[in-house]
Design a protein around this motif. Structure first.
Motif, PDB file in Angstrom:
ATOM      1  N   UNK A  30      -7.389   0.455  -6.265  1.00 31.63           N
ATOM      2  CA  UNK A  30      -6.582  -0.385  -5.372  1.00 31.63           C
ATOM      3  C   UNK A  30      -6.131   0.369  -4.121  1.00 31.63           C
ATOM      4  N   UNK A  31      -5.612   1.587  -4.252  1.00 32.04           N
ATOM      5  CA  UNK A  31      -5.199   2.310  -3.039  1.00 32.04           C
ATOM      6  C   UNK A  31      -6.330   2.538  -2.037  1.00 32.04           C
ATOM      7  N   UNK A  32      -7.558   2.596  -2.516  1.00 29.94           N
ATOM      8  CA  UNK A  32      -8.682   2.805  -1.601  1.00 29.94           C
ATOM      9  C   UNK A  32      -8.835   1.647  -0.621  1.00 29.94           C
ATOM     10  N   UNK A  33      -8.252   0.512  -0.941  1.00 28.06           N
ATOM     11  CA  UNK A  33      -8.271  -0.615  -0.026  1.00 28.06           C
ATOM     12  C   UNK A  33      -7.219  -0.499   1.069  1.00 28.06           C
ATOM     13  N   UNK A  34      -6.307   0.464   0.915  1.00 27.94           N
ATOM     14  CA  UNK A  34      -5.191   0.617   1.863  1.00 27.94           C
ATOM     15  C   UNK A  34      -5.143   1.974   2.555  1.00 27.94           C
ATOM     16  N   UNK A  35      -5.698   2.984   1.911  1.00 34.00           N
ATOM     17  CA  UNK A  35      -5.594   4.354   2.424  1.00 34.00           C
ATOM     18  C   UNK A  35      -6.970   4.954   2.673  1.00 34.00           C
ATOM     19  N   UNK A  36      -7.117   5.608   3.795  1.00 36.65           N
ATOM     20  CA  UNK A  36      -8.406   6.218   4.129  1.00 36.65           C
ATOM     21  C   UNK A  36      -8.489   7.673   3.691  1.00 36.65           C
ATOM     22  N   UNK A  37      -7.381   8.226   3.211  1.00 37.02           N
ATOM     23  CA  UNK A  37      -7.351   9.621   2.777  1.00 37.02           C
ATOM     24  C   UNK A  37      -6.633   9.710   1.433  1.00 37.02           C
ATOM     25  N   UNK A  38      -7.378  10.092   0.395  1.00 35.38           N
ATOM     26  CA  UNK A  38      -6.824  10.196  -0.955  1.00 35.38           C
ATOM     27  C   UNK A  38      -7.134  11.581  -1.509  1.00 35.38           C
ATOM     28  N   UNK A  46     -12.763   7.728   0.783  1.00 31.35           N
ATOM     29  CA  UNK A  46     -11.351   8.090   0.906  1.00 31.35           C
ATOM     30  C   UNK A  46     -10.987   9.361   0.151  1.00 31.35           C
ATOM     31  N   UNK A  47     -11.675   9.644  -0.961  1.00 25.25           N
ATOM     32  CA  UNK A  47     -11.325  10.831  -1.747  1.00 25.25           C
ATOM     33  C   UNK A  47     -11.779  12.068  -0.984  1.00 25.25           C
ATOM     34  N   UNK A  48     -10.801  12.742  -0.400  1.00 23.31           N
ATOM     35  CA  UNK A  48     -11.082  13.928   0.403  1.00 23.31           C
ATOM     36  C   UNK A  48     -11.021  15.215  -0.401  1.00 23.31           C
ATOM     37  N   UNK A  49     -10.298  15.192  -1.518  1.00 26.62           N
ATOM     38  CA  UNK A  49     -10.174  16.387  -2.340  1.00 26.62           C
ATOM     39  C   UNK A  49      -9.926  15.981  -3.781  1.00 26.62           C
ATOM     40  N   UNK A  50     -10.438  16.785  -4.690  1.00 26.18           N
ATOM     41  CA  UNK A  50     -10.183  16.646  -6.113  1.00 26.18           C
ATOM     42  C   UNK A  50      -9.578  17.971  -6.547  1.00 26.18           C
ATOM     43  N   UNK A  56       2.834  14.204   0.914  1.00 26.37           N
ATOM     44  CA  UNK A  56       2.065  12.964   0.975  1.00 26.37           C
ATOM     45  C   UNK A  56       2.960  11.774   1.298  1.00 26.37           C
ATOM     46  N   UNK A  57       2.370  10.744   1.892  1.00 23.18           N
ATOM     47  CA  UNK A  57       3.088   9.499   2.152  1.00 23.18           C
ATOM     48  C   UNK A  57       3.324   8.735   0.849  1.00 23.18           C
ATOM     49  N   UNK A  58       2.340   8.768  -0.043  1.00 20.94           N
ATOM     50  CA  UNK A  58       2.405   8.034  -1.302  1.00 20.94           C
ATOM     51  C   UNK A  58       1.877   8.926  -2.418  1.00 20.94           C
ATOM     52  N   UNK A  59       2.549   8.886  -3.561  1.00 23.81           N
ATOM     53  CA  UNK A  59       2.080   9.577  -4.763  1.00 23.81           C
ATOM     54  C   UNK A  59       2.094   8.560  -5.891  1.00 23.81           C
TER      55      UNK A  59
END
Length: 122
Positions: free
Chosen positions: A4-12, A65-69, A87-90
Motif C-alpha cells: 500500500x505505501x508504494x502507491x504513496x511513497x517513491x522512496x521506501x 520505491x524500495x531503495x534499500x533493504x 523518516x517521514x513515515x515508519x
C-alpha cells in the motif's frame, strides 16, 4: 506491509531483522527466478483498495520505491544503527508486539522505533 505505501511513497527503506528475509526481498527486487512470488498478495491488496486491475503498476512501483533493504533490531535504541536522516513515515505490522516481553518492554521498543521518525511528524 509495503504494498500500500508504494502507491504513496517513491522512496521506501525496507528494514528487516532476518537476513533470510532481507535476501528474499532483494531477490524479488532483482527478479531472480527463485524469488518468492508476491503477485497473489499484491493482487489481493490492490483489490481491497479498489485497484484490482492496477496490480502490475503497483508491483512495479514497489520495486522502484524500495531503495534499500537494511538490518533492523527494534530492541536497540537506534534500530537501524547510525542514521543519516529520520523518516517521514515508519510502519511496523505486528513486529513490536511479537518481540516485547511485557508492557514496559513494549514501551521501550515503541520509543526506539519512534526515534526513526522526523521530529514533528509523530
Amino acid at each position: 506491509n509495503l504494498i500500500s505505501p508504494a502507491g504513496c511513497f517513491s522512496s521506501i527503506t525496507c528494514a528487516e531483522f532476518s537476513q533470510e528475509n532481507r535476501e528474499e526481498v532483494k531477490k524479488w527486487i532483482r527478479r531472480d527466478e527463485d524469488a518468492f512470488d508476491w503477485d497473489p498478495i499484491i493482487k489481493y491488496v490492490c483489490k481491497l483498495e479498489g485497484m484490482g486491475n492496477q496490480w502490475r503498476d503497483r508491483k512495479q512501483a514497489l520495486r522502484d520505491a524500495i531503495e534499500a533493504v537494511v538490518f533492523c533490531d527494534v530492541r536497540e535504541k537506534n534500530p537501524l544503527g547510525p542514521l543519516i536522516e529520520p523518516y517521514d513515515v515508519v510502519s511496523s505490522v505486528f513486529t513490536l508486539c511479537a518481540v516485547a516481553k511485557d508492557r514496559a518492554d513494549f514501551s521501550v521498543i515503541v520509543g526506539n522505533v519512534a526515534s526513526l521518525v522526523r521530529p514533528g511528524d509523530r
